[in-house]
Write a protein that holds these residues in place. Structure first.
Motif, PDB file in Angstrom:
ATOM      1  N   SER A   1      56.724  19.559  31.574  1.00 58.25           N
ATOM      2  CA  SER A   1      55.668  20.723  31.443  1.00 58.25           C
ATOM      3  C   SER A   1      54.450  21.332  31.739  1.00 58.25           C
ATOM      4  O   SER A   1      53.542  21.681  31.051  1.00 58.25           O
ATOM      5  CB  SER A   1      55.170  18.700  29.996  1.00 58.25           C
ATOM      6  N   THR A   2      53.873  20.234  32.681  1.00 60.26           N
ATOM      7  CA  THR A   2      52.734  20.789  33.691  1.00 60.26           C
ATOM      8  C   THR A   2      53.420  21.782  35.053  1.00 60.26           C
ATOM      9  O   THR A   2      52.150  22.225  35.363  1.00 60.26           O
ATOM     10  CB  THR A   2      51.809  19.812  33.853  1.00 60.26           C
ATOM     11  N   GLY A   3      54.630  22.083  35.303  1.00 65.21           N
ATOM     12  CA  GLY A   3      54.399  23.342  36.090  1.00 65.21           C
ATOM     13  C   GLY A   3      54.620  22.591  36.687  1.00 65.21           C
ATOM     14  O   GLY A   3      54.426  23.798  37.979  1.00 65.21           O
ATOM     15  N   LEU A   4      55.115  21.187  37.391  1.00 67.95           N
ATOM     16  CA  LEU A   4      55.473  20.852  38.603  1.00 67.95           C
ATOM     17  C   LEU A   4      56.072  22.019  39.322  1.00 67.95           C
ATOM     18  O   LEU A   4      57.093  21.781  39.015  1.00 67.95           O
ATOM     19  CB  LEU A   4      55.321  19.698  38.678  1.00 67.95           C
ATOM     20  N   ASP A   5      55.316  22.662  41.195  1.00 70.24           N
ATOM     21  CA  ASP A   5      56.522  23.236  41.573  1.00 70.24           C
ATOM     22  C   ASP A   5      57.680  22.503  42.477  1.00 70.24           C
ATOM     23  O   ASP A   5      57.301  21.428  42.143  1.00 70.24           O
ATOM     24  CB  ASP A   5      55.549  23.939  42.386  1.00 70.24           C
ATOM     25  N   ASP A   6      58.464  23.001  42.546  1.00 67.15           N
ATOM     26  CA  ASP A   6      59.751  22.855  43.113  1.00 67.15           C
ATOM     27  C   ASP A   6      59.946  22.182  44.651  1.00 67.15           C
ATOM     28  O   ASP A   6      60.035  21.468  44.809  1.00 67.15           O
ATOM     29  CB  ASP A   6      60.821  23.617  42.802  1.00 67.15           C
ATOM     30  N   ASP A   7      58.465  22.671  44.988  1.00 65.28           N
ATOM     31  CA  ASP A   7      58.372  21.557  46.426  1.00 65.28           C
ATOM     32  C   ASP A   7      57.466  21.368  46.615  1.00 65.28           C
ATOM     33  O   ASP A   7      56.516  20.868  47.567  1.00 65.28           O
ATOM     34  CB  ASP A   7      58.652  22.909  47.252  1.00 65.28           C
ATOM     35  N   GLN A   8      57.008  20.398  45.212  1.00 63.85           N
ATOM     36  CA  GLN A   8      56.199  19.420  45.635  1.00 63.85           C
ATOM     37  C   GLN A   8      56.515  18.045  45.152  1.00 63.85           C
ATOM     38  O   GLN A   8      57.600  17.506  44.229  1.00 63.85           O
ATOM     39  CB  GLN A   8      54.870  19.750  44.212  1.00 63.85           C
ATOM     40  N   HIS A   9      55.348  16.845  45.655  1.00 65.33           N
ATOM     41  CA  HIS A   9      56.187  16.089  44.549  1.00 65.33           C
ATOM     42  C   HIS A   9      55.007  15.258  43.847  1.00 65.33           C
ATOM     43  O   HIS A   9      53.894  15.518  44.052  1.00 65.33           O
ATOM     44  CB  HIS A   9      56.079  14.923  46.216  1.00 65.33           C
ATOM     45  N   MET A  10      55.606  14.248  43.103  1.00 68.05           N
ATOM     46  CA  MET A  10      53.979  13.514  42.243  1.00 68.05           C
ATOM     47  C   MET A  10      54.858  11.736  41.799  1.00 68.05           C
ATOM     48  O   MET A  10      55.604  11.464  41.804  1.00 68.05           O
ATOM     49  CB  MET A  10      54.796  14.264  41.125  1.00 68.05           C
ATOM     50  N   ILE A  11      54.011  11.332  41.649  1.00 69.92           N
ATOM     51  CA  ILE A  11      54.242   9.482  41.644  1.00 69.92           C
ATOM     52  C   ILE A  11      53.512   9.778  40.359  1.00 69.92           C
ATOM     53  O   ILE A  11      52.105  10.285  40.150  1.00 69.92           O
ATOM     54  CB  ILE A  11      53.314   8.874  42.413  1.00 69.92           C
ATOM     55  N   TYR A  12      54.141   9.338  38.781  1.00 66.55           N
ATOM     56  CA  TYR A  12      53.769   8.880  37.461  1.00 66.55           C
ATOM     57  C   TYR A  12      53.592   7.629  37.320  1.00 66.55           C
ATOM     58  O   TYR A  12      54.530   6.335  37.867  1.00 66.55           O
ATOM     59  CB  TYR A  12      54.648  10.015  36.615  1.00 66.55           C
ATOM     60  N   VAL A  13      52.455   7.059  37.587  1.00 62.80           N
ATOM     61  CA  VAL A  13      51.634   5.805  36.882  1.00 62.80           C
ATOM     62  C   VAL A  13      51.945   4.812  35.487  1.00 62.80           C
ATOM     63  O   VAL A  13      50.866   5.518  34.526  1.00 62.80           O
ATOM     64  CB  VAL A  13      50.970   4.647  37.955  1.00 62.80           C
ATOM     65  N   LYS A  14      52.947   4.500  34.876  1.00 62.13           N
ATOM     66  CA  LYS A  14      53.092   3.725  33.501  1.00 62.13           C
ATOM     67  C   LYS A  14      51.767   2.975  33.580  1.00 62.13           C
ATOM     68  O   LYS A  14      52.714   2.099  33.968  1.00 62.13           O
ATOM     69  CB  LYS A  14      53.979   3.835  32.266  1.00 62.13           C
ATOM     70  N   ALA A  15      50.855   2.857  33.476  1.00 63.63           N
ATOM     71  CA  ALA A  15      49.938   1.327  33.122  1.00 63.63           C
ATOM     72  C   ALA A  15      49.592   0.543  31.702  1.00 63.63           C
ATOM     73  O   ALA A  15      49.130   1.681  31.028  1.00 63.63           O
ATOM     74  CB  ALA A  15      48.542   1.390  34.425  1.00 63.63           C
ATOM     75  N   GLY A  16      50.543   0.786  31.191  1.00 62.11           N
ATOM     76  CA  GLY A  16      50.374   0.062  29.744  1.00 62.11           C
ATOM     77  C   GLY A  16      50.334  -1.731  29.825  1.00 62.11           C
ATOM     78  O   GLY A  16      49.951  -2.748  30.161  1.00 62.11           O
ATOM     79  N   THR A  17      51.331  -1.965  28.622  1.00 58.04           N
ATOM     80  CA  THR A  17      51.319  -2.935  28.614  1.00 58.04           C
ATOM     81  C   THR A  17      52.006  -4.032  29.986  1.00 58.04           C
ATOM     82  O   THR A  17      52.208  -4.871  30.435  1.00 58.04           O
ATOM     83  CB  THR A  17      52.701  -3.935  27.091  1.00 58.04           C
ATOM     84  N   GLY A  18      53.245  -3.823  29.867  1.00 59.01           N
ATOM     85  CA  GLY A  18      53.610  -2.955  32.039  1.00 59.01           C
ATOM     86  C   GLY A  18      53.526  -1.847  32.678  1.00 59.01           C
ATOM     87  O   GLY A  18      52.762  -1.617  32.509  1.00 59.01           O
ATOM     88  N   ILE A  19      53.731  -2.184  33.816  1.00 55.58           N
ATOM     89  CA  ILE A  19      53.570  -1.695  35.190  1.00 55.58           C
ATOM     90  C   ILE A  19      54.677  -0.412  35.592  1.00 55.58           C
ATOM     91  O   ILE A  19      55.473  -1.750  36.246  1.00 55.58           O
ATOM     92  CB  ILE A  19      52.241  -1.658  35.857  1.00 55.58           C
ATOM     93  N   GLY A  20      54.598   0.221  35.483  1.00 55.63           N
ATOM     94  CA  GLY A  20      56.143   1.139  36.402  1.00 55.63           C
ATOM     95  C   GLY A  20      55.614   2.148  36.841  1.00 55.63           C
ATOM     96  O   GLY A  20      54.609   2.483  36.580  1.00 55.63           O
ATOM     97  N   ALA A  21      55.949   3.275  37.677  1.00 61.02           N
ATOM     98  CA  ALA A  21      56.142   4.653  38.159  1.00 61.02           C
ATOM     99  C   ALA A  21      57.311   5.172  38.391  1.00 61.02           C
ATOM    100  O   ALA A  21      58.611   4.403  38.085  1.00 61.02           O
ATOM    101  CB  ALA A  21      55.630   3.744  39.465  1.00 61.02           C
ATOM    102  N   GLY A  22      57.136   6.368  38.394  1.00 61.37           N
ATOM    103  CA  GLY A  22      58.099   7.034  38.460  1.00 61.37           C
ATOM    104  C   GLY A  22      58.100   8.212  39.442  1.00 61.37           C
ATOM    105  O   GLY A  22      56.956   8.369  39.294  1.00 61.37           O
ATOM    106  N   VAL A  23      58.806   8.669  40.437  1.00 62.34           N
ATOM    107  CA  VAL A  23      58.709   9.414  41.080  1.00 62.34           C
ATOM    108  C   VAL A  23      59.843  10.534  41.187  1.00 62.34           C
ATOM    109  O   VAL A  23      60.540  10.785  41.277  1.00 62.34           O
ATOM    110  CB  VAL A  23      59.010   8.615  42.503  1.00 62.34           C
ATOM    111  N   VAL A  24      58.842  11.719  41.184  1.00 65.13           N
ATOM    112  CA  VAL A  24      59.467  13.283  41.620  1.00 65.13           C
ATOM    113  C   VAL A  24      59.168  13.936  42.151  1.00 65.13           C
ATOM    114  O   VAL A  24      58.458  14.282  42.958  1.00 65.13           O
ATOM    115  CB  VAL A  24      59.136  14.075  40.360  1.00 65.13           C
ATOM    116  N   SER A  25      60.438  14.111  43.122  1.00 68.49           N
ATOM    117  CA  SER A  25      60.664  15.061  44.030  1.00 68.49           C
ATOM    118  C   SER A  25      61.468  16.435  44.595  1.00 68.49           C
ATOM    119  O   SER A  25      62.084  16.006  43.917  1.00 68.49           O
ATOM    120  CB  SER A  25      61.336  13.691  44.845  1.00 68.49           C
TER     121      SER A  25
END
Length: 423
Positions: free
Chosen positions: A201-225
């Protein structure tokens, strides 16, 4: 050396590449496709015609001429199919129907505790999925995606000992939903879907890397590479909530272990500590809520932050520092371009994000943090269902999946298990 003759695999690799480039907006004309895919004019022409015959692409308007005849732009036919997505949380869920571009056509945010168990949950989902499809042709349904707030063995689509999902361990979500809908079903951790939805949705380039942290009732993360979710060998990558961050056996986590990040900084842990604070007279704001409702929720603490309650501000800042400290170590290890925080923790003003940002930058290595972006998620309630739609379409338009269904003309031409297995 003579070049080997093209094979069927080459054909579908090229077809998948052409469709992906047009779908992602990386190339829109045949000359642009040739330059981006490093394929010859004849191959591009053949694969474009094949994509058009499958209903995936069509000729659209004319692009500006760069000298000579102006080329035709190609358009991805997102209206060709539909995806149903549901992302479950601890106490609520999101359901949506999207087109093949992951545009949300209809969406519901519903209160529903995941602790109700799989059978009641999927009976509930069946009802809302049917409602979402009323305005559409059910024959256009291409896939279903389910996100759950716990570890998932991605290859089988089964939850694996999820701490907050009683009765879900090993449940055959994929089998249940494929029998119900007759289309391929993918199951993933909710943070992975949120991460993919945010990246696309935010147009992260295909050569970029992102860590998404879900900090809510629980805590988790997703990694996009490089445009793809990194799940690890079994699908457990990103489960930072159960990393041990405190050598104190008295702090018990819902997973049964002690000292987990989630047991210190998760929304449920803050609500637990808030009750103690009320009993000790440390928050008049929360005391009024507790007196009126008999409980305190993570959302109440977020509202307390906005209201300026001292205990809520301190508790959220402390949680942000603990999460930020672990993220600093992950920034050193993974060196992402951006760290994105989503979930209920970032909804209550800027306290959480400001403290987490400062902690990450002050504790990460200067080189790792030099060009790092730390920000709040922008996708809101629809981030997970959008990510689910992208996951399904990525899978169905991969070379392996196209090789299975393209000869029959539609994904429905083959058994769902054939499209899920090995893709």
């Amino acid at each position: 050396m003579s070049r080997r003759p093209p094979t069927a695999i080459d054909q579908y690799e090229a077809l998948a590449t052409v469709v992906r480039l047009v779908r992602r907006g990386r190339a829109r004309t045949r000359p642009e496709l040739g330059a981006a895919a490093l394929l010859g004019r004849t191959v591009i022409s053949q694969r474009v015609e094949e994509a058009i015959s499958l209903g995936l692409l069509e000729d659209a308007d004319v692009a500006p001429s760069s000298g000579g005849r102006a080329p035709r732009r190609l358009r991805f036919r997102s209206e060709e199919g539909l995806v149903l997505s549901a992302v479950l949380g601890a106490a609520a869920l999101d359901v949506a129907v999207t087109d093949l571009d992951a545009r949300v056509l209809d969406h519901r945010h519903l209160e529903w505790p995941v602790a109700h168990g799989p059978e009641r949950t999927f009976d509930f989902l069946d009802e809302y999925f049917a409602e979402l499809l009323k305005a559409h042709d059910p024959a256009q349904l291409w896939a279903v995606v389910i996100g759950v707030p716990g570890p998932v063995e991605f290859a089988t689509g089964r939850p694996s000992q999820p701490p907050i999902m009683p009765g879900w361990d090993g449940y055959d979500i994929r089998g249940r939903m494929q029998r119900r809908h007759g289309v391929p079903v993918w199951v993933d951790n909710d943070a992975n879907l949120l991460a993919l939805g945010e990246a696309r949705s935010t147009g992260l380039d295909d050569d970029q890397h992102m860590i998404y942290v879900k900090a809510g009732t629980g805590i988790g993360a997703g990694v996009v590479s490089r445009g793809r979710v990194h799940r690890g060998s079994k699908g457990a990558a990103g489960d930072i909530g159960h990393a041990r961050v405190l050598e104190d056996n008295s702090v018990m986590c819902r997973c049964g272990r002690t000292g987990c990040l989630e047991a210190l900084a998760g929304g449920w842990a803050l609500a637990r500590d808030a009750v103690t604070a009320v009993h000790e007279g440390r928050s008049r704001y929360l005391a009024d809520i507790h007196r009126a409702t008999g409980e305190i929720t993570p959302a109440d603490i977020g509202r307390g932050v906005v209201a300026g309650d001292a205990w809520c501000l301190t508790a959220v800042a402390r949680a942000a520092e603990r999460i930020g400290s672990l993220m600093a170590a992950l920034v050193n290890f993974y060196n992402p371009d951006c760290v994105v925080f989503g979930g209920g923790a970032v909804a209550g003003g800027d306290t959480f994000l400001r403290v987490a940002d400062h902690t990450v930058r002050s504790r990460a290595l200067p080189l790792a943090a030099a060009d790092l972006t730390v920000r709040a998620a922008v996708t809101g309630d629809t981030g997970g269902v959008v990510g689910g739609a992208h996951l399904a379409v990525d899978m169905l338009l991969s070379a392996d999946a196209l090789a299975a269904w393209a000869p029959g003309g539609r994904p429905s031409a083959v058994e769902p298990d054939r499209l899920v297995a090995g893709v």
